[in-house]
Design a protein around this motif. Structure first.
Motif, PDB file in Angstrom:
ATOM      1  N   TYR A  78       0.834  -1.205   0.000  1.00 13.79           N
ATOM      2  CA  TYR A  78       0.000   0.000   0.000  1.00 13.79           C
ATOM      3  C   TYR A  78       0.867   1.252   0.000  1.00 13.79           C
ATOM      4  CZ  TYR A  78      -3.324   3.498   1.528  1.00 13.79           C
ATOM      5  OH  TYR A  78      -4.078   4.629   1.622  1.00 13.79           O
TER       6      TYR A  78
ATOM      7  N   TYR B  25       3.999   1.596  -0.978  1.00 12.18           N
ATOM      8  CA  TYR B  25       4.920   1.731  -2.100  1.00 12.18           C
ATOM      9  C   TYR B  25       4.247   1.594  -3.464  1.00 12.18           C
ATOM     10  CZ  TYR B  25       8.809   1.648   1.151  1.00 12.18           C
ATOM     11  OH  TYR B  25       9.690   1.952   2.151  1.00 12.18           O
ATOM     12  N   LYS B  26       2.959   1.844  -3.557  1.00 13.80           N
ATOM     13  CA  LYS B  26       2.257   1.770  -4.852  1.00 13.80           C
ATOM     14  C   LYS B  26       2.850   2.752  -5.867  1.00 13.80           C
ATOM     15  CE  LYS B  26      -1.030  -1.284  -4.842  1.00 13.80           C
ATOM     16  NZ  LYS B  26      -0.898  -2.451  -5.659  1.00 13.80           N
ATOM     17  N   PHE B  27       3.435   3.835  -5.368  1.00 14.94           N
ATOM     18  CA  PHE B  27       4.008   4.829  -6.285  1.00 14.94           C
ATOM     19  C   PHE B  27       5.192   4.255  -7.073  1.00 14.94           C
ATOM     20  CE2 PHE B  27       6.645   5.269  -2.544  1.00 14.94           C
ATOM     21  CZ  PHE B  27       7.915   5.525  -3.051  1.00 14.94           C
ATOM     22  N   THR B  28       5.750   3.122  -6.634  1.00 14.94           N
ATOM     23  CA  THR B  28       6.888   2.532  -7.345  1.00 14.94           C
ATOM     24  C   THR B  28       6.468   1.657  -8.518  1.00 14.94           C
ATOM     25  OG1 THR B  28       7.012   0.565  -5.931  1.00 14.94           O
ATOM     26  CG2 THR B  28       8.257   2.506  -5.232  1.00 14.94           C
TER      27      THR B  28
ATOM     28  N   PRO C 107       4.949   2.363 -11.399  1.00 13.33           N
ATOM     29  CA  PRO C 107       5.415   2.864 -12.701  1.00 13.33           C
ATOM     30  C   PRO C 107       6.941   2.784 -12.857  1.00 13.33           C
ATOM     31  CG  PRO C 107       3.877   4.419 -11.696  1.00 13.33           C
ATOM     32  CD  PRO C 107       4.183   3.380 -10.672  1.00 13.33           C
ATOM     33  N   ILE C 108       7.675   2.805 -11.766  1.00 10.94           N
ATOM     34  CA  ILE C 108       9.140   2.738 -11.839  1.00 10.94           C
ATOM     35  C   ILE C 108       9.598   1.333 -12.205  1.00 10.94           C
ATOM     36  CG2 ILE C 108      11.277   2.947 -10.495  1.00 10.94           C
ATOM     37  CD1 ILE C 108       9.710   5.066  -8.787  1.00 10.94           C
TER      38      ILE C 108
ATOM     39  N   ARG D 156       4.513  -3.200 -14.061  1.00 14.73           N
ATOM     40  CA  ARG D 156       3.414  -4.027 -13.560  1.00 14.73           C
ATOM     41  C   ARG D 156       3.933  -5.423 -13.217  1.00 14.73           C
ATOM     42  NH1 ARG D 156      -0.894  -2.032 -12.191  1.00 14.73           N
ATOM     43  NH2 ARG D 156      -2.139  -3.800 -12.814  1.00 14.73           N
TER      44      ARG D 156
ATOM     45  N   TYR E 125       5.730  -4.361  -5.748  1.00 20.05           N
ATOM     46  CA  TYR E 125       4.566  -3.922  -4.977  1.00 20.05           C
ATOM     47  C   TYR E 125       3.270  -3.967  -5.769  1.00 20.05           C
ATOM     48  CZ  TYR E 125       8.276  -2.786  -1.871  1.00 20.05           C
ATOM     49  OH  TYR E 125       9.374  -2.889  -1.064  1.00 20.05           O
ATOM     50  N   ASP E 126       3.301  -4.635  -6.905  1.00 18.08           N
ATOM     51  CA  ASP E 126       2.100  -4.843  -7.694  1.00 18.08           C
ATOM     52  C   ASP E 126       1.738  -6.331  -7.739  1.00 18.08           C
ATOM     53  OD1 ASP E 126      -0.004  -3.752  -9.255  1.00 18.08           O
ATOM     54  OD2 ASP E 126       0.961  -4.550 -11.057  1.00 18.08           O
TER      55      ASP E 126
END
Length: 197
Positions: free
Chosen positions: A132, A134-137, A139-140, A143, A147-148
């Motif tokens: 939750y 680290y969802k911002f990672t 796109p880095i 998919r 953390y996805d």
């Protein structure tokens, strides 16, 4: 008759006055005793409430990490964090060990420092859900990476990543990264200066 009647009237009036005074004094005494009860109950109730709150705070704090403070209460940790957050962590680790909390006004921030803290943080996702935070990672890394994904897949991926992100491995990457940067600028950069988007 008038004198007697008048006298009788004064006697009745006097006895009514005495009985009304007795009734009033009984009411005053009852009100005074109620006032005493209230004036005794209010401090006792307040003491009970304060004691219950302190007991509740103590009971909860037994399960919480120790609180690290530096300088003035409330202001000191915020000032140190804004000045140098790494030094705040070093000081807290030195004084209280690998797990401590710092009060930042409206919230407490819990620090897990050192190998033991990192081990707990990185392996206890069933308690501390990193996904939750680290969802911002996504796109880095892309998919279905880190953390996805679900916890068990992430654990396998993290083992591989931890091996590759050690100091020695990272030092070995600098040569390859430098070559890619130089190649990028040679292929896409015209001239000695400019803007790259």
């Amino acid at each position: 008759v008038k004198v007697g009647g008048s006298s009788l009237h004064h006697q009745v009036s006097a006895s009514q006055s005495i009985s009304s005074c007795e009734g009033a004094s009984t009411k005053v005494m009852a009100a005074t005793s109620k006032g005493r009860e209230i004036s005794t109950m209010v401090p006792a109730g307040a003491t009970l409430v304060v004691s219950a709150l302190l007991l509740r705070k103590w009971w909860r704090s037994r399960k919480e990490p120790p609180t690290f403070t530096v300088g003035l209460p409330l202001i000191g940790p915020i000032r140190q964090f804004l000045k140098d957050p790494m030094e705040l962590m070093r000081l807290g680790y030195k004084k209280l060990g690998g797990c401590f909390k710092v009060n930042f006004g409206a919230m407490d921030m819990v620090y897990l420092v050192g190998p033991e803290g990192q081990e707990f943080f990185c392996t206890m996702d069933k308690y501390l859900d990193q996904a939750y935070m680290y969802k911002f990672t996504v796109p880095i890394f892309g998919r279905k990476v880190l953390y996805d994904v679900d916890y068990s897949t992430r654990t396998c991926q993290l083992r591989f990543i931890r091996e590759r992100l050690t100091d020695n491995c990272l030092r070995s990457y600098t040569g390859a990264l430098e070559q890619e940067v130089v190649q990028f600028f040679q292929e896409r950069w015209s001239g000695e200066s400019g803007v790259v988007d």
